[in-house]
Design a protein around this motif. Sequence first.
Motif, PDB file in Angstrom:
ATOM      1  N   ARG A 131       0.814  -1.214   0.000  1.00 44.40           N
ATOM      2  CA  ARG A 131       0.000   0.000   0.000  1.00 44.40           C
ATOM      3  C   ARG A 131       0.845   1.261   0.000  1.00 44.40           C
ATOM      4  N   VAL A 132       2.107   1.137   0.401  1.00 41.71           N
ATOM      5  CA  VAL A 132       3.103   2.201   0.283  1.00 41.71           C
ATOM      6  C   VAL A 132       4.409   1.547  -0.162  1.00 41.71           C
ATOM      7  N   ARG A 133       5.327   2.353  -0.698  1.00 41.24           N
ATOM      8  CA  ARG A 133       6.602   1.811  -1.164  1.00 41.24           C
ATOM      9  C   ARG A 133       7.742   2.378  -0.306  1.00 41.24           C
ATOM     10  N   PRO A 134       8.458   1.534   0.431  1.00 40.41           N
ATOM     11  CA  PRO A 134       9.588   2.030   1.221  1.00 40.41           C
ATOM     12  C   PRO A 134      10.809   2.274   0.340  1.00 40.41           C
ATOM     13  N   LEU A 135      11.459   3.433   0.562  1.00 36.44           N
ATOM     14  CA  LEU A 135      12.648   3.767  -0.229  1.00 36.44           C
ATOM     15  C   LEU A 135      13.930   3.716   0.592  1.00 36.44           C
ATOM     16  N   ALA A 136      13.856   4.040   1.875  1.00 37.36           N
ATOM     17  CA  ALA A 136      15.061   4.036   2.713  1.00 37.36           C
ATOM     18  C   ALA A 136      14.668   4.132   4.170  1.00 37.36           C
ATOM     19  N   VAL A 137      15.534   3.611   5.043  1.00 35.27           N
ATOM     20  CA  VAL A 137      15.340   3.731   6.482  1.00 35.27           C
ATOM     21  C   VAL A 137      16.356   4.710   7.046  1.00 35.27           C
ATOM     22  N   THR A 138      16.032   5.289   8.205  1.00 40.35           N
ATOM     23  CA  THR A 138      16.859   6.366   8.739  1.00 40.35           C
ATOM     24  C   THR A 138      17.903   5.911   9.746  1.00 40.35           C
ATOM     25  N   GLY A 139      17.923   4.629  10.084  1.00 42.74           N
ATOM     26  CA  GLY A 139      18.866   4.156  11.090  1.00 42.74           C
ATOM     27  C   GLY A 139      20.242   3.856  10.522  1.00 42.74           C
ATOM     28  N   PRO A 140      21.166   3.429  11.383  1.00 42.11           N
ATOM     29  CA  PRO A 140      22.518   3.112  10.933  1.00 42.11           C
ATOM     30  C   PRO A 140      22.627   1.752  10.255  1.00 42.11           C
ATOM     31  N   ARG A 141      21.548   0.960  10.289  1.00 35.37           N
ATOM     32  CA  ARG A 141      21.555  -0.366   9.668  1.00 35.37           C
ATOM     33  C   ARG A 141      20.250  -0.577   8.917  1.00 35.37           C
ATOM     34  N   ARG A 142      20.231  -1.563   8.059  1.00 37.16           N
ATOM     35  CA  ARG A 142      18.993  -1.904   7.372  1.00 37.16           C
ATOM     36  C   ARG A 142      18.035  -2.585   8.347  1.00 37.16           C
ATOM     37  N   SER A 143      16.752  -2.465   8.052  1.00 39.25           N
ATOM     38  CA  SER A 143      15.750  -3.095   8.901  1.00 39.25           C
ATOM     39  C   SER A 143      15.678  -4.595   8.633  1.00 39.25           C
ATOM     40  N   LYS A 144      15.472  -5.338   9.687  1.00 38.68           N
ATOM     41  CA  LYS A 144      15.289  -6.783   9.538  1.00 38.68           C
ATOM     42  C   LYS A 144      13.996  -7.096   8.788  1.00 38.68           C
ATOM     43  N   LEU A 145      13.039  -6.175   8.839  1.00 34.37           N
ATOM     44  CA  LEU A 145      11.766  -6.398   8.161  1.00 34.37           C
ATOM     45  C   LEU A 145      11.866  -6.177   6.658  1.00 34.37           C
ATOM     46  N   PHE A 146      12.755  -5.259   6.253  1.00 35.41           N
ATOM     47  CA  PHE A 146      12.914  -4.932   4.840  1.00 35.41           C
ATOM     48  C   PHE A 146      14.407  -4.897   4.487  1.00 35.41           C
ATOM     49  N   PRO A 147      15.041  -6.062   4.452  1.00 36.22           N
ATOM     50  CA  PRO A 147      16.497  -6.101   4.254  1.00 36.22           C
ATOM     51  C   PRO A 147      16.963  -5.573   2.909  1.00 36.22           C
ATOM     52  N   ASN A 148      16.062  -5.483   1.935  1.00 35.36           N
ATOM     53  CA  ASN A 148      16.451  -4.966   0.622  1.00 35.36           C
ATOM     54  C   ASN A 148      16.296  -3.449   0.501  1.00 35.36           C
ATOM     55  N   VAL A 149      15.768  -2.823   1.538  1.00 36.73           N
ATOM     56  CA  VAL A 149      15.607  -1.366   1.531  1.00 36.73           C
ATOM     57  C   VAL A 149      16.865  -0.740   2.138  1.00 36.73           C
ATOM     58  N   PRO A 150      17.532   0.150   1.429  1.00 41.92           N
ATOM     59  CA  PRO A 150      18.792   0.714   1.930  1.00 41.92           C
ATOM     60  C   PRO A 150      18.570   1.725   3.052  1.00 41.92           C
ATOM     61  N   THR A 151      19.650   2.051   3.734  1.00 39.72           N
ATOM     62  CA  THR A 151      19.619   3.167   4.666  1.00 39.72           C
ATOM     63  C   THR A 151      19.796   4.454   3.864  1.00 39.72           C
ATOM     64  N   LEU A 152      19.447   5.575   4.468  1.00 38.09           N
ATOM     65  CA  LEU A 152      19.675   6.859   3.789  1.00 38.09           C
ATOM     66  C   LEU A 152      21.171   7.117   3.618  1.00 38.09           C
ATOM     67  N   ARG A 153      21.978   6.577   4.521  1.00 40.49           N
ATOM     68  CA  ARG A 153      23.426   6.667   4.337  1.00 40.49           C
ATOM     69  C   ARG A 153      23.834   5.999   3.027  1.00 40.49           C
ATOM     70  N   GLU A 154      23.306   4.797   2.809  1.00 42.54           N
ATOM     71  CA  GLU A 154      23.625   4.057   1.588  1.00 42.54           C
ATOM     72  C   GLU A 154      23.065   4.753   0.349  1.00 42.54           C
ATOM     73  N   ALA A 155      21.980   5.499   0.546  1.00 35.97           N
ATOM     74  CA  ALA A 155      21.355   6.200  -0.580  1.00 35.97           C
ATOM     75  C   ALA A 155      22.052   7.512  -0.907  1.00 35.97           C
ATOM     76  N   GLY A 156      23.101   7.846  -0.163  1.00 28.58           N
ATOM     77  CA  GLY A 156      23.871   9.039  -0.481  1.00 28.58           C
ATOM     78  C   GLY A 156      23.703  10.194   0.481  1.00 28.58           C
ATOM     79  N   TYR A 157      23.049   9.952   1.635  1.00 26.80           N
ATOM     80  CA  TYR A 157      22.824  11.018   2.602  1.00 26.80           C
ATOM     81  C   TYR A 157      23.336  10.576   3.974  1.00 26.80           C
ATOM     82  N   PRO A 158      24.663  10.632   4.166  1.00 24.91           N
ATOM     83  CA  PRO A 158      25.271  10.084   5.382  1.00 24.91           C
ATOM     84  C   PRO A 158      24.874  10.805   6.665  1.00 24.91           C
ATOM     85  N   GLU A 159      24.420  12.060   6.562  1.00 19.41           N
ATOM     86  CA  GLU A 159      24.041  12.791   7.771  1.00 19.41           C
ATOM     87  C   GLU A 159      22.629  12.463   8.229  1.00 19.41           C
ATOM     88  N   LEU A 160      21.853  11.846   7.365  1.00 19.18           N
ATOM     89  CA  LEU A 160      20.454  11.574   7.684  1.00 19.18           C
ATOM     90  C   LEU A 160      20.313  10.272   8.465  1.00 19.18           C
TER      91      LEU A 160
END
Length: 324
Positions: free
Chosen positions: A218-247
């Motif tokens: 019902r929604v599409r996850p693009l990135a998580v804000t923590g220092p690691r990927r979520s166990k629930l969505f292991p294929n969703v990158p962190t914002l650090r991995e997406a190019g925003y290391p401060e987020l």
Amino acid sequence: MPRRQFLATALATALAAALPALGQDFPRKPVRIVVPFPPGGTPDLLARILGARAPQVLGQQVIVDNRPGAGGNLAMELVARAPADGYTLVMGTIGTCALNTFLYPRLGFDVERDFAPVMLVGSIQNVLVVHPAVPAATVKELVALAKSRGSNLMTYGSSGFGSSLHVAGEWFQVQAGIDLRHVPYKGSALANTALMAGETDMMFDNLPSIAPHAAAGRVRPLAVTGPRRSKLFPNVPTLREAGYPELVMTPWFGLLAPAKTPAPVLARLNAAFNDALRDAQVVQRFAESDVEPGGGDGAAFAKLIRAESAQWGKLIKEKNITAD
């Protein structure tokens, strides 16, 4: 010894002897946890998970009392003014305890002065999600899309002014160099319902709240804000991995009592809720929502609040983030 000094010493001795008994006798009636947001959000979820275990560890029920409004400030003020007897607690959040002090010019409470931290309950991640109709499968594509819209701004929802979801959205705009229109709702449950209905384009939401909707498409996850990927969505990158290391943001939740609550009562509450966090069913419920369990004593929670306040206060001032 002068009579006045004798009486003062006798009173102090009597109080010292009575305090442990006060902790042993507590509680004699249900304990109320005031949640600063409507039902359906993560603070409400965690309060109800702990509340379900409360009769076994406290010997009394826990009543969850949702008191939304003013970014959680109404609930905080309510509990700050409640009797300091241990029967009224608040489920504090990173927003109500560490962000709002810097986002709102006038508050009816002071976190350090008016509250006694009981314990950290847990921490989570926020996740950036978009409506399925938004033509962006990555954060990079979303940023490019936002920049292409010109004055026709994309919208992002939040659980209200001053919430961690609002601050995450503002911070994202600064880091990505884009402009979005903020649409506040009275709680994250209403905000993600609006997103699923197509009323907004995107939002940052607490992972436990949005995970079922993301899993159902019902929604599409693009990135998580923590220092690691979520166990629930292991294929969703962190914002650090997406190019925003401060987020990096890991929202947390914890119980606080009014200041001057007797130490033995605080100790009893701390011990009981630490026991609840170790319960197998509670551990499972937390794991299912990818909640990192908290625990520890009130002093450790107070230290976290001070550290987070310093960090986020500096950022809010530097980025000129406001609650309006």
